[in-house]
Motif scaffolding. Structure first.
Motif, PDB file in Angstrom:
ATOM      1  N   ALA A 152      37.274  36.343  42.627  1.00  0.00           N
ATOM      2  CA  ALA A 152      36.573  37.311  41.780  1.00  0.00           C
ATOM      3  C   ALA A 152      37.440  38.549  41.644  1.00  0.00           C
ATOM      4  O   ALA A 152      38.323  38.806  42.472  1.00  0.00           O
ATOM      5  CB  ALA A 152      35.213  37.679  42.372  1.00  0.00           C
ATOM      6  N   ALA A 153      37.183  39.322  40.599  1.00  0.00           N
ATOM      7  CA  ALA A 153      37.874  40.593  40.397  1.00  0.00           C
ATOM      8  C   ALA A 153      36.840  41.685  40.163  1.00  0.00           C
ATOM      9  O   ALA A 153      35.806  41.454  39.530  1.00  0.00           O
ATOM     10  CB  ALA A 153      38.829  40.514  39.207  1.00  0.00           C
ATOM     11  N   VAL A 154      37.135  42.870  40.698  1.00  0.00           N
ATOM     12  CA  VAL A 154      36.268  44.031  40.525  1.00  0.00           C
ATOM     13  C   VAL A 154      37.108  45.149  39.924  1.00  0.00           C
ATOM     14  O   VAL A 154      38.144  45.529  40.471  1.00  0.00           O
ATOM     15  CB  VAL A 154      35.656  44.485  41.867  1.00  0.00           C
ATOM     16  N   HIS A 155      36.669  45.667  38.773  1.00  0.00           N
ATOM     17  CA  HIS A 155      37.377  46.750  38.087  1.00  0.00           C
ATOM     18  C   HIS A 155      36.536  48.019  38.205  1.00  0.00           C
ATOM     19  O   HIS A 155      35.407  48.069  37.700  1.00  0.00           O
ATOM     20  CB  HIS A 155      37.605  46.384  36.628  1.00  0.00           C
ATOM     21  N   VAL A 156      37.090  49.017  38.868  1.00  0.00           N
ATOM     22  CA  VAL A 156      36.362  50.246  39.179  1.00  0.00           C
ATOM     23  C   VAL A 156      36.865  51.378  38.279  1.00  0.00           C
ATOM     24  O   VAL A 156      38.018  51.802  38.373  1.00  0.00           O
ATOM     25  CB  VAL A 156      36.549  50.632  40.660  1.00  0.00           C
ATOM     26  N   GLY A 157      36.014  51.836  37.382  1.00  0.00           N
ATOM     27  CA  GLY A 157      36.396  52.944  36.516  1.00  0.00           C
ATOM     28  C   GLY A 157      37.475  52.597  35.521  1.00  0.00           C
ATOM     29  O   GLY A 157      38.177  53.476  35.008  1.00  0.00           O
ATOM     30  N   GLY A 158      37.621  51.318  35.212  1.00  0.00           N
ATOM     31  CA  GLY A 158      38.611  50.866  34.245  1.00  0.00           C
ATOM     32  C   GLY A 158      38.265  49.463  33.789  1.00  0.00           C
ATOM     33  O   GLY A 158      37.287  48.875  34.262  1.00  0.00           O
ATOM     34  N   THR A 162      29.784  41.013  35.130  1.00  0.00           N
ATOM     35  CA  THR A 162      28.666  41.812  35.635  1.00  0.00           C
ATOM     36  C   THR A 162      29.018  43.285  35.463  1.00  0.00           C
ATOM     37  O   THR A 162      30.081  43.725  35.896  1.00  0.00           O
ATOM     38  CB  THR A 162      28.396  41.525  37.123  1.00  0.00           C
ATOM     39  N   LEU A 163      28.142  44.042  34.807  1.00  0.00           N
ATOM     40  CA  LEU A 163      28.350  45.467  34.605  1.00  0.00           C
ATOM     41  C   LEU A 163      27.433  46.247  35.528  1.00  0.00           C
ATOM     42  O   LEU A 163      26.221  45.998  35.572  1.00  0.00           O
ATOM     43  CB  LEU A 163      28.072  45.848  33.147  1.00  0.00           C
ATOM     44  N   VAL A 164      28.005  47.189  36.264  1.00  0.00           N
ATOM     45  CA  VAL A 164      27.244  47.973  37.234  1.00  0.00           C
ATOM     46  C   VAL A 164      27.494  49.453  36.976  1.00  0.00           C
ATOM     47  O   VAL A 164      28.652  49.900  36.964  1.00  0.00           O
ATOM     48  CB  VAL A 164      27.654  47.630  38.683  1.00  0.00           C
ATOM     49  N   HIS A 169      39.864  33.367  32.144  1.00  0.00           N
ATOM     50  CA  HIS A 169      38.567  33.691  31.543  1.00  0.00           C
ATOM     51  C   HIS A 169      37.401  33.231  32.406  1.00  0.00           C
ATOM     52  O   HIS A 169      36.283  33.735  32.266  1.00  0.00           O
ATOM     53  CB  HIS A 169      38.453  33.039  30.163  1.00  0.00           C
ATOM     54  N   ALA A 170      37.643  32.256  33.294  1.00  0.00           N
ATOM     55  CA  ALA A 170      36.554  31.703  34.110  1.00  0.00           C
ATOM     56  C   ALA A 170      36.359  32.444  35.424  1.00  0.00           C
ATOM     57  O   ALA A 170      35.382  32.190  36.137  1.00  0.00           O
ATOM     58  CB  ALA A 170      36.827  30.221  34.378  1.00  0.00           C
ATOM     59  N   VAL A 171      37.257  33.355  35.776  1.00  0.00           N
ATOM     60  CA  VAL A 171      37.131  34.082  37.044  1.00  0.00           C
ATOM     61  C   VAL A 171      36.049  35.153  36.903  1.00  0.00           C
ATOM     62  O   VAL A 171      36.094  35.970  35.975  1.00  0.00           O
ATOM     63  CB  VAL A 171      38.478  34.730  37.430  1.00  0.00           C
ATOM     64  N   PRO A 172      35.056  35.175  37.805  1.00  0.00           N
ATOM     65  CA  PRO A 172      33.989  36.187  37.716  1.00  0.00           C
ATOM     66  C   PRO A 172      34.546  37.606  37.837  1.00  0.00           C
ATOM     67  O   PRO A 172      35.402  37.874  38.685  1.00  0.00           O
ATOM     68  CB  PRO A 172      33.080  35.847  38.903  1.00  0.00           C
ATOM     69  N   VAL A 173      34.051  38.480  36.996  1.00  0.00           N
ATOM     70  CA  VAL A 173      34.518  39.867  36.955  1.00  0.00           C
ATOM     71  C   VAL A 173      33.322  40.808  37.058  1.00  0.00           C
ATOM     72  O   VAL A 173      32.295  40.598  36.407  1.00  0.00           O
ATOM     73  CB  VAL A 173      35.291  40.140  35.650  1.00  0.00           C
ATOM     74  N   THR A 174      33.482  41.838  37.888  1.00  0.00           N
ATOM     75  CA  THR A 174      32.505  42.921  37.961  1.00  0.00           C
ATOM     76  C   THR A 174      33.177  44.202  37.489  1.00  0.00           C
ATOM     77  O   THR A 174      34.265  44.544  37.943  1.00  0.00           O
ATOM     78  CB  THR A 174      31.989  43.128  39.397  1.00  0.00           C
ATOM     79  N   VAL A 175      32.538  44.894  36.557  1.00  0.00           N
ATOM     80  CA  VAL A 175      33.022  46.188  36.086  1.00  0.00           C
ATOM     81  C   VAL A 175      32.097  47.264  36.628  1.00  0.00           C
ATOM     82  O   VAL A 175      30.883  47.232  36.385  1.00  0.00           O
ATOM     83  CB  VAL A 175      33.069  46.254  34.549  1.00  0.00           C
ATOM     84  N   VAL A 176      32.668  48.196  37.378  1.00  0.00           N
ATOM     85  CA  VAL A 176      31.903  49.309  37.933  1.00  0.00           C
ATOM     86  C   VAL A 176      32.144  50.514  37.039  1.00  0.00           C
ATOM     87  O   VAL A 176      33.241  51.086  37.000  1.00  0.00           O
ATOM     88  CB  VAL A 176      32.337  49.614  39.381  1.00  0.00           C
TER      89      VAL A 176
END
Length: 242
Positions: free
Chosen positions: A93-99, A197-199, A160-167
């Protein structure tokens, strides 16, 4: 799970201290990075290319035994996405914080497509009516000055299939939805992803310091969902999404 933490400009591994402590307490293994030449505005960056930074993140992935969660902050989100593209099989998974993850053909640090004059393209009309997009562009220009900024090259469509969370910190989840619907940079890549997922987590320039506990909980959530979804996952129930 191993969690690789990549700070934006101009920050080093120490900025993740409180987040890393919380991740360790939750049973994860954090690896905070200081990318060469980006620890301060006055650091020596001679001879350093953006590809070197991506290679540093890829090397961190390769040092881990299993799958990892990649976390990028601000301008580092494009770097994290480039590393994911090179190691799709190793990223849970990847998490993008403020970007946001920059799309193929855009400039990696900014997420905006630039013309030969360095003027952002594909966003000018939207910036005139979208204060959040205009404000983010101004912050990127102020912070980065396009240091080491090169064109993103993404070749593996499995990304494209890797789950991504945008903070969402200095913008909102609704801003991102609006940019995705308009299919403009810097959100164009998100529209291609299968699991986003948008948080909302309002914060300033340094959310890993300002809201470390909240950010750690979001990362733990992303790691838990990714682990539960993996083929080798145990039968424990999924943690509800944000």
């Amino acid at each position: 799970m191993d969690v690789i933490l990549v700070p934006g400009l101009w920050m080093g591994a120490s900025s993740w201290h409180d987040v890393a402590t919380a991740l360790t307490a939750a049973g994860h293994t954090p690896h905070a990075l200081t990318l060469r030449g980006l620890d301060s505005r006055t650091a020596d960056r001679s001879g350093t290319m953006l590809a070197d930074h991506v290679a540093e993140i890829v090397a961190a992935i390769d040092r881990c035994a299993g799958k990892v969660v990649l976390v990028g902050q601000a301008q580092a989100c494009g770097l994290v996405h480039a590393a994911l593209n090179r190691r799709v099989d190793r990223v849970a998974a990847a998490v993008h914080v403020g970007g946001l993850p920059s799309a193929h053909g855009t400039h990696v640090l900014s997420g905006f497509t630039l013309d030969a004059r360095g003027t952002p393209t594909n966003t000018a009309g939207y910036r005139a009516v979208d204060a959040s997009l205009s404000g983010w562009h101004d912050r990127v220009r102020e912070d980065a000055d396009h240091v080491l900024d090169q064109v993103q090259k993404l070749t593996d469509e499995r990304r494209h299939a890797v789950p991504v969370t945008v903070v969402a910190t200095e913008f909102t989840a609704d801003d991102v939805r609006r940019w995705m619907a308009a299919n403009i940079d810097p959100a164009r890549e998100l529209a291609l992803l299968h699991d986003v997922t948008l948080v909302d987590m309002p914060a300033g320039r340094w959310p890993q310091i300002e809201r470390a506990d909240d950010l750690a909980r979001i990362i733990v959530q992303a790691a838990s969902v990714a682990d539960a979804a993996s083929p080798s996952a145990h039968s424990a129930p999924l943690v509800p999404g944000n």
